[in-house]
Motif scaffolding. Structure first.
Motif, PDB file in Angstrom:
ATOM      1  N   ALA A  46      62.548  25.207 -68.469  1.00 59.00           N
ATOM      2  CA  ALA A  46      62.068  25.266 -67.093  1.00 59.00           C
ATOM      3  C   ALA A  46      60.545  25.154 -67.017  1.00 59.00           C
ATOM      4  O   ALA A  46      60.003  24.699 -66.007  1.00 59.00           O
ATOM      5  N   ASN A  47      59.852  25.547 -68.069  1.00 58.23           N
ATOM      6  CA  ASN A  47      58.386  25.588 -68.023  1.00 58.23           C
ATOM      7  C   ASN A  47      57.697  24.520 -68.860  1.00 58.23           C
ATOM      8  O   ASN A  47      56.481  24.368 -68.786  1.00 58.23           O
ATOM      9  N   SER A  48      58.403  23.781 -69.677  1.00 52.87           N
ATOM     10  CA  SER A  48      57.763  22.840 -70.594  1.00 52.87           C
ATOM     11  C   SER A  48      57.060  21.705 -69.857  1.00 52.87           C
ATOM     12  O   SER A  48      56.046  21.198 -70.323  1.00 52.87           O
ATOM     13  N   ASN A  49      57.540  21.298 -68.722  1.00 57.83           N
ATOM     14  CA  ASN A  49      56.910  20.202 -68.000  1.00 57.83           C
ATOM     15  C   ASN A  49      55.793  20.687 -67.076  1.00 57.83           C
ATOM     16  O   ASN A  49      55.175  19.897 -66.387  1.00 57.83           O
ATOM     17  N   LEU A  50      55.495  21.996 -67.065  1.00 62.41           N
ATOM     18  CA  LEU A  50      54.456  22.543 -66.209  1.00 62.41           C
ATOM     19  C   LEU A  50      53.096  22.626 -66.896  1.00 62.41           C
ATOM     20  O   LEU A  50      52.122  23.038 -66.288  1.00 62.41           O
ATOM     21  N   VAL A  51      53.004  22.228 -68.165  1.00 63.46           N
ATOM     22  CA  VAL A  51      51.745  22.269 -68.891  1.00 63.46           C
ATOM     23  C   VAL A  51      50.815  21.222 -68.302  1.00 63.46           C
ATOM     24  O   VAL A  51      51.172  20.057 -68.159  1.00 63.46           O
ATOM     25  N   LEU A  52      49.616  21.647 -67.935  1.00 58.61           N
ATOM     26  CA  LEU A  52      48.666  20.758 -67.287  1.00 58.61           C
ATOM     27  C   LEU A  52      47.817  20.037 -68.317  1.00 58.61           C
ATOM     28  O   LEU A  52      47.457  20.593 -69.344  1.00 58.61           O
ATOM     29  N   GLN A  53      47.467  18.820 -68.023  1.00 60.07           N
ATOM     30  CA  GLN A  53      46.583  18.043 -68.864  1.00 60.07           C
ATOM     31  C   GLN A  53      45.172  18.111 -68.275  1.00 60.07           C
ATOM     32  O   GLN A  53      45.002  18.185 -67.066  1.00 60.07           O
ATOM     33  N   VAL A  54      44.168  18.042 -69.122  1.00 56.59           N
ATOM     34  CA  VAL A  54      42.788  18.109 -68.688  1.00 56.59           C
ATOM     35  C   VAL A  54      42.393  16.774 -68.076  1.00 56.59           C
ATOM     36  O   VAL A  54      42.648  15.713 -68.644  1.00 56.59           O
ATOM     37  N   ASP A  55      41.743  16.851 -66.915  1.00 57.56           N
ATOM     38  CA  ASP A  55      41.205  15.649 -66.279  1.00 57.56           C
ATOM     39  C   ASP A  55      39.807  15.416 -66.851  1.00 57.56           C
ATOM     40  O   ASP A  55      38.854  16.101 -66.490  1.00 57.56           O
ATOM     41  N   ARG A  56      39.667  14.477 -67.756  1.00 65.06           N
ATOM     42  CA  ARG A  56      38.424  14.249 -68.467  1.00 65.06           C
ATOM     43  C   ARG A  56      37.307  13.713 -67.573  1.00 65.06           C
ATOM     44  O   ARG A  56      36.142  13.790 -67.931  1.00 65.06           O
ATOM     45  N   THR A  57      37.631  13.221 -66.422  1.00 62.28           N
ATOM     46  CA  THR A  57      36.595  12.706 -65.526  1.00 62.28           C
ATOM     47  C   THR A  57      35.798  13.822 -64.885  1.00 62.28           C
ATOM     48  O   THR A  57      34.679  13.602 -64.415  1.00 62.28           O
ATOM     49  N   LEU A  58      36.348  15.013 -64.868  1.00 62.86           N
ATOM     50  CA  LEU A  58      35.664  16.140 -64.248  1.00 62.86           C
ATOM     51  C   LEU A  58      34.741  16.891 -65.209  1.00 62.86           C
ATOM     52  O   LEU A  58      33.964  17.731 -64.790  1.00 62.86           O
ATOM     53  N   ILE A  59      34.830  16.599 -66.492  1.00 62.67           N
ATOM     54  CA  ILE A  59      34.022  17.301 -67.496  1.00 62.67           C
ATOM     55  C   ILE A  59      32.660  16.631 -67.587  1.00 62.67           C
ATOM     56  O   ILE A  59      32.558  15.401 -67.654  1.00 62.67           O
ATOM     57  N   ASP A  60      31.596  17.437 -67.579  1.00 62.83           N
ATOM     58  CA  ASP A  60      30.239  16.897 -67.698  1.00 62.83           C
ATOM     59  C   ASP A  60      30.034  16.322 -69.087  1.00 62.83           C
ATOM     60  O   ASP A  60      30.430  16.905 -70.097  1.00 62.83           O
ATOM     61  N   ARG A  61      29.401  15.185 -69.120  1.00 64.93           N
ATOM     62  CA  ARG A  61      29.070  14.567 -70.397  1.00 64.93           C
ATOM     63  C   ARG A  61      27.783  15.180 -70.933  1.00 64.93           C
ATOM     64  O   ARG A  61      26.837  15.417 -70.187  1.00 64.93           O
ATOM     65  N   VAL A  62      27.726  15.407 -72.231  1.00 64.41           N
ATOM     66  CA  VAL A  62      26.553  15.988 -72.866  1.00 64.41           C
ATOM     67  C   VAL A  62      25.667  14.858 -73.355  1.00 64.41           C
ATOM     68  O   VAL A  62      26.129  13.923 -74.008  1.00 64.41           O
ATOM     69  N   GLY A  63      24.356  14.932 -73.024  1.00 61.25           N
ATOM     70  CA  GLY A  63      23.417  13.908 -73.473  1.00 61.25           C
ATOM     71  C   GLY A  63      23.202  13.966 -74.966  1.00 61.25           C
ATOM     72  O   GLY A  63      23.543  14.952 -75.633  1.00 61.25           O
ATOM     73  N   LYS A  64      22.609  12.915 -75.517  1.00 65.94           N
ATOM     74  CA  LYS A  64      22.415  12.862 -76.969  1.00 65.94           C
ATOM     75  C   LYS A  64      21.398  13.879 -77.467  1.00 65.94           C
ATOM     76  O   LYS A  64      21.490  14.346 -78.589  1.00 65.94           O
ATOM     77  N   ASP A  65      20.408  14.232 -76.638  1.00 67.10           N
ATOM     78  CA  ASP A  65      19.381  15.159 -77.090  1.00 67.10           C
ATOM     79  C   ASP A  65      19.652  16.594 -76.658  1.00 67.10           C
ATOM     80  O   ASP A  65      18.841  17.471 -76.871  1.00 67.10           O
ATOM     81  N   GLU A  66      20.802  16.859 -76.066  1.00 67.95           N
ATOM     82  CA  GLU A  66      21.150  18.223 -75.683  1.00 67.95           C
ATOM     83  C   GLU A  66      21.953  18.880 -76.800  1.00 67.95           C
ATOM     84  O   GLU A  66      22.726  18.212 -77.502  1.00 67.95           O
ATOM     85  N   PRO A  67      21.798  20.201 -76.981  1.00 66.71           N
ATOM     86  CA  PRO A  67      22.540  20.879 -78.046  1.00 66.71           C
ATOM     87  C   PRO A  67      24.031  20.902 -77.748  1.00 66.71           C
ATOM     88  O   PRO A  67      24.458  21.061 -76.606  1.00 66.71           O
ATOM     89  N   THR A  68      24.811  20.739 -78.810  1.00 66.90           N
ATOM     90  CA  THR A  68      26.265  20.719 -78.654  1.00 66.90           C
ATOM     91  C   THR A  68      26.898  22.031 -79.089  1.00 66.90           C
ATOM     92  O   THR A  68      28.083  22.235 -78.868  1.00 66.90           O
ATOM     93  N   GLY A  69      26.133  22.898 -79.725  1.00 67.48           N
ATOM     94  CA  GLY A  69      26.686  24.139 -80.236  1.00 67.48           C
ATOM     95  C   GLY A  69      27.083  24.028 -81.690  1.00 67.48           C
ATOM     96  O   GLY A  69      27.486  24.999 -82.321  1.00 67.48           O
ATOM     97  N   GLU A  70      26.986  22.833 -82.241  1.00 67.54           N
ATOM     98  CA  GLU A  70      27.312  22.617 -83.642  1.00 67.54           C
ATOM     99  C   GLU A  70      26.185  23.162 -84.513  1.00 67.54           C
ATOM    100  O   GLU A  70      25.012  23.084 -84.163  1.00 67.54           O
TER     101      GLU A  70
END
Length: 140
Positions: A21-45
């Motif tokens: 009953a719940n397996s098809n309720l898992v949501l997928q992430v909408d990647r268009t809404l996520i902010d892109r990180v610039g090349k010179d910004e820290p990534t946390g790595e």
């Protein structure tokens, strides 16, 4: 009738939480809404610092200094330390070269003076340094 209704409710709750009953309720992430990180910004790595610390070793420029004692602080300390000491002497006036314990607050000074008076009644009239040494032994 009431029993059958209760069993039906239990069965409906059980079916409600089943995987099918719940397996098809898992949501997928909408990647268009996520902010892109610039090349010179820290990534946390985690990044290596090798090659970037060549001038100085860690702690080379550290210094041990004391803040300058202002006249106001010194006057405030002397005012705070004023008060009757053991047998009319202030505890600051006592020679503390061989003494480990030195009371700092009013309460600890009065308690220390009571301790000195108890020791004096126990061992008799002795020089102050003997009494303070005995008090240090009691406190140790």
């Amino acid at each position: 009738s009431r029993f059958l209704q209760k069993m039906a409710d239990v069965s409906a709750r059980r079916v409600q939480y089943e995987y099918k009953a719940n397996s098809n309720l898992v949501l997928q992430v909408d990647r268009t809404l996520i902010d892109r990180v610039g090349k010179d910004e820290p990534t946390g790595e985690v990044l290596s610092l090798s090659g970037k610390l060549t001038r100085h070793r860690m702690g080379d420029r550290s210094q041990r200094t004391r803040p300058p004692a202002s006249e106001e602080r010194v006057a405030k300390k002397h005012k705070r330390d004023d008060g009757a000491g053991f047998r009319g002497a202030k505890t600051e006036d006592l020679d503390v070269s061989d003494v480990f314990y030195r009371p700092k607050t009013k309460e600890s000074k009065s308690t220390y003076e009571i301790l000195l008076s108890f020791i004096q009644t126990s061992i008799g009239d002795q020089p102050r340094d003997v009494l303070r040494g005995a008090a240090d032994e009691v406190l140790a």
